[in-house]
Design a protein around this motif. Structure first.
Motif, mmCIF file in Angstrom:
data_model
loop_
_atom_site.group_PDB
_atom_site.id
_atom_site.type_symbol
_atom_site.label_atom_id
_atom_site.label_comp_id
_atom_site.label_asym_id
_atom_site.label_seq_id
_atom_site.Cartn_x
_atom_site.Cartn_y
_atom_site.Cartn_z
ATOM 1 N N ILE A 5 -12.459 27.720 -15.959
ATOM 2 C CA ILE A 5 -13.300 28.921 -16.048
ATOM 3 C C ILE A 5 -14.514 28.645 -16.921
ATOM 4 N N ASP A 6 -14.320 27.927 -18.009
ATOM 5 C CA ASP A 6 -15.443 27.554 -18.872
ATOM 6 C C ASP A 6 -16.476 26.746 -18.090
ATOM 7 N N LYS A 7 -16.027 25.779 -17.309
ATOM 8 C CA LYS A 7 -16.941 24.985 -16.479
ATOM 9 C C LYS A 7 -17.636 25.868 -15.454
ATOM 10 N N THR A 8 -16.882 26.794 -14.857
ATOM 11 C CA THR A 8 -17.456 27.710 -13.869
ATOM 12 C C THR A 8 -18.583 28.542 -14.488
ATOM 13 N N LEU A 9 -18.346 29.072 -15.677
ATOM 14 C CA LEU A 9 -19.373 29.887 -16.344
ATOM 15 C C LEU A 9 -20.594 29.042 -16.689
ATOM 16 N N LYS A 10 -20.389 27.822 -17.122
ATOM 17 C CA LYS A 10 -21.515 26.927 -17.428
ATOM 18 C C LYS A 10 -22.281 26.562 -16.166
ATOM 19 N N ASN A 11 -21.567 26.291 -15.086
ATOM 20 C CA ASN A 11 -22.232 25.989 -13.815
ATOM 21 C C ASN A 11 -23.063 27.177 -13.341
ATOM 22 N N ALA A 12 -22.485 28.362 -13.429
ATOM 23 C CA ALA A 12 -23.201 29.566 -12.995
ATOM 24 C C ALA A 12 -24.478 29.753 -13.813
ATOM 25 N N ALA A 13 -24.385 29.550 -15.112
ATOM 26 C CA ALA A 13 -25.575 29.690 -15.970
ATOM 27 C C ALA A 13 -26.636 28.667 -15.583
ATOM 28 N N ALA A 14 -26.208 27.443 -15.360
ATOM 29 C CA ALA A 14 -27.159 26.382 -15.008
ATOM 30 C C ALA A 14 -27.827 26.642 -13.664
ATOM 31 N N LEU A 15 -27.108 27.292 -12.758
ATOM 32 C CA LEU A 15 -27.643 27.566 -11.424
ATOM 33 C C LEU A 15 -28.276 28.954 -11.311
ATOM 34 N N GLY A 16 -28.265 29.717 -12.412
ATOM 35 C CA GLY A 16 -28.887 31.042 -12.411
ATOM 36 C C GLY A 16 -28.098 32.102 -11.667
ATOM 37 N N LEU A 17 -26.788 31.918 -11.569
ATOM 38 C CA LEU A 17 -25.943 32.866 -10.846
ATOM 39 C C LEU A 17 -25.330 33.865 -11.828
#
Length: 72
Positions: free
Chosen positions: A53-65
């Motif tokens: 989940i931590d990785k998911t949240l970081k990915n979303a932030a990096a992709l602007g989601l």
């Protein structure tokens, strides 16, 4: 355009998330049961659940989601 409700496990893979965004996902709802890794892992039967989940949240932030977090 779609909102995706997810447990955040598969979306720890940034390439997969990017593919979903390309397919029209514009917002995530991520379910979080505990801020304690052992409890989250027990409830979901996935030991790495909180880390994913931590990785998911970081990915979303990096992709602007944008992300909403569902808690229990």
């Amino acid at each position: 355009m779609a909102r995706l409700i997810t447990n955040g496990q598969k979306l720890a893979d940034a390439d997969y998330m990017a593919d979903l965004i390309a397919a029209g996902v514009v917002r995530l709802n991520v379910s979080l049961h505990s801020c304690h890794a052992d409890v989250q892992g027990f409830i979901t039967n996935t030991p790495d659940s909180l880390a994913n989940i931590d990785k998911t949240l970081k990915n979303a932030a990096a992709l602007g989601l944008p992300v909403d977090i569902n808690t229990t």
